[in-house]
Design a protein around this motif. Sequence first.
Motif, short mmCIF file in Angstrom:
data_model
loop_
_atom_site.label_atom_id
_atom_site.label_comp_id
_atom_site.label_asym_id
_atom_site.label_seq_id
_atom_site.Cartn_x
_atom_site.Cartn_y
_atom_site.Cartn_z
N ASP A 1 -1.01 4.80 -10.16
CA ASP A 1 -0.70 5.50 -8.97
C ASP A 1 0.68 4.74 -8.61
N TYR A 2 0.94 3.90 -9.21
CA TYR A 2 2.14 3.29 -8.85
C TYR A 2 3.36 3.22 -9.94
N SER B 1 0.82 -1.25 0.01
CA SER B 1 -0.11 0.06 -0.09
C SER B 1 0.85 1.42 0.16
N ARG B 2 0.57 2.18 -0.95
CA ARG B 2 1.54 3.46 -1.00
C ARG B 2 1.14 4.27 -0.01
N LEU C 1 8.53 1.09 -1.98
CA LEU C 1 8.16 -0.19 -1.33
C LEU C 1 8.72 -1.41 -1.73
N LEU D 1 6.56 4.42 -8.70
CA LEU D 1 7.05 3.73 -7.67
C LEU D 1 8.50 2.98 -7.60
N LYS E 1 2.95 -1.59 -10.53
CA LYS E 1 4.11 -0.70 -11.30
C LYS E 1 3.67 -0.73 -12.63
N TYR F 1 4.39 6.74 0.62
CA TYR F 1 5.51 5.95 0.20
C TYR F 1 5.86 6.03 -1.12
N SER F 2 7.22 6.45 -1.55
CA SER F 2 7.62 6.63 -2.99
C SER F 2 8.50 5.25 -3.09
#
Length: 218
Positions: free
Chosen positions: A119-120, A31-32, A68, A123, A114, A65-66
């Motif tokens: 939204d990923y 989870s970001r 993970l 990441l 990703k 979080y940038s």
Amino acid sequence: MPGDSLANGLWIGEIPPQLKDLSWTEKMLISRVKHNICIVKVHVSGMSKIKANVISHSLPMPKIYSVLPPARKDLDEVLVFMYIGPNVPTHKEFKRTPMLVRRNKVKEALEWLKLNHSDYADLDISYTNLNKYSEDEPLVIVNYTQSMESNKDPEATAVNDTEEDEGIEEGDCPFVVHGLTGTNLNKLAELRRTRLPPEPLNISSPMGRHGYRSSQGT
């Protein structure tokens, strides 16, 4: 109309294999955004019955979080693990709890997100952090309390409940999550919504002094 229906724009469709069958802790790792600090309590009675529950307290500020999965030391800010039972837990007991993770499962889930989730897209997947995760022990400090007593909560026990303990003796322990999030929060009246969210947890509590961490590093 169901609250999570397609008409409300909330139906997510088919779940890809990479995101299926994730454990509760594995979902936390991918989870970001973290909105809550979660307290996991596993309670084993003197009769060896086990049960688990989670209480979520909202964070003053969400953590975004940038990178993970997060470093193990960062997990202590959003996850607390309490184990109550007659003996210090071993891998056999940990395996029955929701606290273990599978590194390859987390890796596949993050790589899929990703590539497929907007939204990923930016990441940074840290394989270094991932490789430091143990698959045999929880990722956070284990706050252990020795107890031979029943694992039933007197305040939550009905007057006609005559069972001495709750939970099961074999298999994965029952796992209940308590918290005010998602659709339940949206359905509350505005007046009640301002009164019910719990206060942020003060994690500088004495329970941290009785914990231990795996020797496999942070």
